[in-house]
Scaffold this motif. Sequence first.
Motif, PDB file in Angstrom:
ATOM      1  N   ILE A 262      29.297  30.504  53.636  1.00 42.14           N
ATOM      2  CA  ILE A 262      30.702  30.401  53.182  1.00 42.14           C
ATOM      3  C   ILE A 262      30.357  29.555  51.698  1.00 42.14           C
ATOM      4  N   ALA A 263      31.084  30.323  50.661  1.00 45.73           N
ATOM      5  CA  ALA A 263      31.194  29.660  49.375  1.00 45.73           C
ATOM      6  C   ALA A 263      31.847  28.105  49.471  1.00 45.73           C
ATOM      7  N   ASP A 264      31.528  27.369  48.748  1.00 45.66           N
ATOM      8  CA  ASP A 264      32.037  26.038  48.752  1.00 45.66           C
ATOM      9  C   ASP A 264      33.701  26.286  48.147  1.00 45.66           C
ATOM     10  N   ASP A 265      33.865  27.207  47.322  1.00 47.61           N
ATOM     11  CA  ASP A 265      35.139  27.169  46.771  1.00 47.61           C
ATOM     12  C   ASP A 265      36.182  28.333  47.699  1.00 47.61           C
ATOM     13  N   ASP A 266      35.412  28.776  48.463  1.00 45.56           N
ATOM     14  CA  ASP A 266      36.302  29.738  49.418  1.00 45.56           C
ATOM     15  C   ASP A 266      37.146  29.147  50.422  1.00 45.56           C
ATOM     16  N   THR A 267      38.023  28.177  50.064  1.00 44.97           N
ATOM     17  CA  THR A 267      38.935  27.410  51.026  1.00 44.97           C
ATOM     18  C   THR A 267      39.462  28.191  52.438  1.00 44.97           C
ATOM     19  N   ALA A 268      39.915  29.418  52.238  1.00 44.82           N
ATOM     20  CA  ALA A 268      40.485  30.067  53.238  1.00 44.82           C
ATOM     21  C   ALA A 268      39.527  30.248  54.415  1.00 44.82           C
ATOM     22  N   ALA A 269      38.294  30.712  53.897  1.00 44.05           N
ATOM     23  CA  ALA A 269      37.054  31.035  54.958  1.00 44.05           C
ATOM     24  C   ALA A 269      36.434  29.835  55.507  1.00 44.05           C
ATOM     25  N   VAL A 270      36.750  28.727  54.852  1.00 46.03           N
ATOM     26  CA  VAL A 270      36.076  27.304  55.193  1.00 46.03           C
ATOM     27  C   VAL A 270      37.028  26.912  56.448  1.00 46.03           C
ATOM     28  N   ASN A 271      38.418  27.103  56.018  1.00 51.53           N
ATOM     29  CA  ASN A 271      39.607  26.586  57.066  1.00 51.53           C
ATOM     30  C   ASN A 271      39.505  27.441  58.329  1.00 51.53           C
ATOM     31  N   GLN A 272      39.310  28.948  57.997  1.00 46.55           N
ATOM     32  CA  GLN A 272      39.216  29.785  59.206  1.00 46.55           C
ATOM     33  C   GLN A 272      38.140  29.396  60.112  1.00 46.55           C
ATOM     34  N   ARG A 273      36.894  29.174  59.643  1.00 44.79           N
ATOM     35  CA  ARG A 273      35.752  28.760  60.304  1.00 44.79           C
ATOM     36  C   ARG A 273      35.815  27.304  61.177  1.00 44.79           C
ATOM     37  N   LEU A 274      36.584  26.304  60.522  1.00 45.49           N
ATOM     38  CA  LEU A 274      36.896  25.024  60.973  1.00 45.49           C
ATOM     39  C   LEU A 274      37.547  25.409  62.088  1.00 45.49           C
ATOM     40  N   ALA A 275      38.889  26.057  61.769  1.00 41.89           N
ATOM     41  CA  ALA A 275      39.971  26.342  62.909  1.00 41.89           C
ATOM     42  C   ALA A 275      39.467  26.867  64.122  1.00 41.89           C
ATOM     43  N   LYS A 276      38.522  27.817  63.905  1.00 48.41           N
ATOM     44  CA  LYS A 276      37.909  28.887  65.151  1.00 48.41           C
ATOM     45  C   LYS A 276      37.029  27.756  65.723  1.00 48.41           C
ATOM     46  N   PHE A 277      36.317  26.871  65.024  1.00 48.51           N
ATOM     47  CA  PHE A 277      35.540  25.989  65.881  1.00 48.51           C
ATOM     48  C   PHE A 277      36.290  25.071  66.627  1.00 48.51           C
ATOM     49  N   VAL A 278      37.384  24.330  66.112  1.00 47.77           N
ATOM     50  CA  VAL A 278      38.250  23.441  66.891  1.00 47.77           C
ATOM     51  C   VAL A 278      38.969  24.114  67.911  1.00 47.77           C
ATOM     52  N   ALA A 279      39.316  25.183  67.783  1.00 45.99           N
ATOM     53  CA  ALA A 279      39.997  25.997  68.926  1.00 45.99           C
ATOM     54  C   ALA A 279      38.836  26.316  70.055  1.00 45.99           C
ATOM     55  N   SER A 280      37.546  26.242  69.709  1.00 49.22           N
ATOM     56  CA  SER A 280      36.473  26.610  70.830  1.00 49.22           C
ATOM     57  C   SER A 280      36.565  25.732  72.039  1.00 49.22           C
ATOM     58  N   PRO A 281      35.810  26.245  72.917  1.00 50.17           N
ATOM     59  CA  PRO A 281      35.651  25.202  74.160  1.00 50.17           C
ATOM     60  C   PRO A 281      34.901  24.007  73.649  1.00 50.17           C
ATOM     61  N   SER A 282      34.045  24.114  72.797  1.00 49.23           N
ATOM     62  CA  SER A 282      33.218  22.959  72.332  1.00 49.23           C
ATOM     63  C   SER A 282      34.208  21.703  72.049  1.00 49.23           C
ATOM     64  N   CYS A 283      35.419  21.822  71.549  1.00 45.49           N
ATOM     65  CA  CYS A 283      36.455  20.856  70.946  1.00 45.49           C
ATOM     66  C   CYS A 283      37.391  20.663  71.940  1.00 45.49           C
ATOM     67  N   GLN A 284      37.523  21.318  72.867  1.00 50.13           N
ATOM     68  CA  GLN A 284      38.742  21.178  73.796  1.00 50.13           C
ATOM     69  C   GLN A 284      38.646  20.044  74.782  1.00 50.13           C
ATOM     70  N   GLY A 285      39.891  19.622  75.103  1.00 54.29           N
ATOM     71  CA  GLY A 285      39.785  18.400  75.982  1.00 54.29           C
ATOM     72  C   GLY A 285      38.789  17.255  75.719  1.00 54.29           C
ATOM     73  N   ASP A 286      38.337  16.851  76.741  1.00 55.58           N
ATOM     74  CA  ASP A 286      37.207  15.705  77.009  1.00 55.58           C
ATOM     75  C   ASP A 286      35.911  16.211  76.554  1.00 55.58           C
ATOM     76  N   TYR A 287      35.673  17.423  75.790  1.00 55.70           N
ATOM     77  CA  TYR A 287      34.376  18.036  75.377  1.00 55.70           C
ATOM     78  C   TYR A 287      33.363  18.235  76.665  1.00 55.70           C
ATOM     79  N   ARG A 288      34.126  18.271  77.861  1.00 50.54           N
ATOM     80  CA  ARG A 288      33.006  18.526  78.822  1.00 50.54           C
ATOM     81  C   ARG A 288      32.592  19.983  79.113  1.00 50.54           C
ATOM     82  N   ALA A 289      32.993  20.968  78.191  1.00 50.29           N
ATOM     83  CA  ALA A 289      32.526  22.370  78.052  1.00 50.29           C
ATOM     84  C   ALA A 289      31.145  22.320  77.358  1.00 50.29           C
ATOM     85  N   VAL A 290      30.735  21.336  76.696  1.00 53.04           N
ATOM     86  CA  VAL A 290      29.618  21.397  75.884  1.00 53.04           C
ATOM     87  C   VAL A 290      28.203  21.090  76.833  1.00 53.04           C
ATOM     88  N   THR A 291      27.476  21.940  77.030  1.00 50.45           N
ATOM     89  CA  THR A 291      26.400  21.668  77.884  1.00 50.45           C
ATOM     90  C   THR A 291      24.830  21.970  77.153  1.00 50.45           C
TER      91      THR A 291
END
Length: 126
Positions: free
Chosen positions: A94-123
Amino acid sequence: MSEDKYAIASVLRQTTLLLLLTGSACVSALSLAPDEFRASRQMACVLAEQSLGYLSEEDYGARTHSVLDGFEEDERSNILAKALGYYDGLMFEIADDDTAAVNQRLAKFVASPSCQGDYRAVTHTL
């Protein structure tokens, strides 16, 4: 000419020493205990939420402290290094200056099971 050779040799010795010291620090940062690994994933989530503007400065500080509390200083450094590495890996191709793509990738990560609740989904399985 001999002074140039001496200067180059001196720089090479200093660079080699620096690389050796850095390499040993990297090995330490890459070998995490299970608790440190979980904390590094949690910290990556906190960093992503902060980057997206989801957390106030106070919330960011509280979340950071809650993730890092109970760890020694060197363990905290390892956790932060690994979290930053993971966060940086999220931005691959992702290009450093592509704010929309950066934010989209971060939002997808935050919404993923890895970042949900107490993080127990991470194994981690070996």
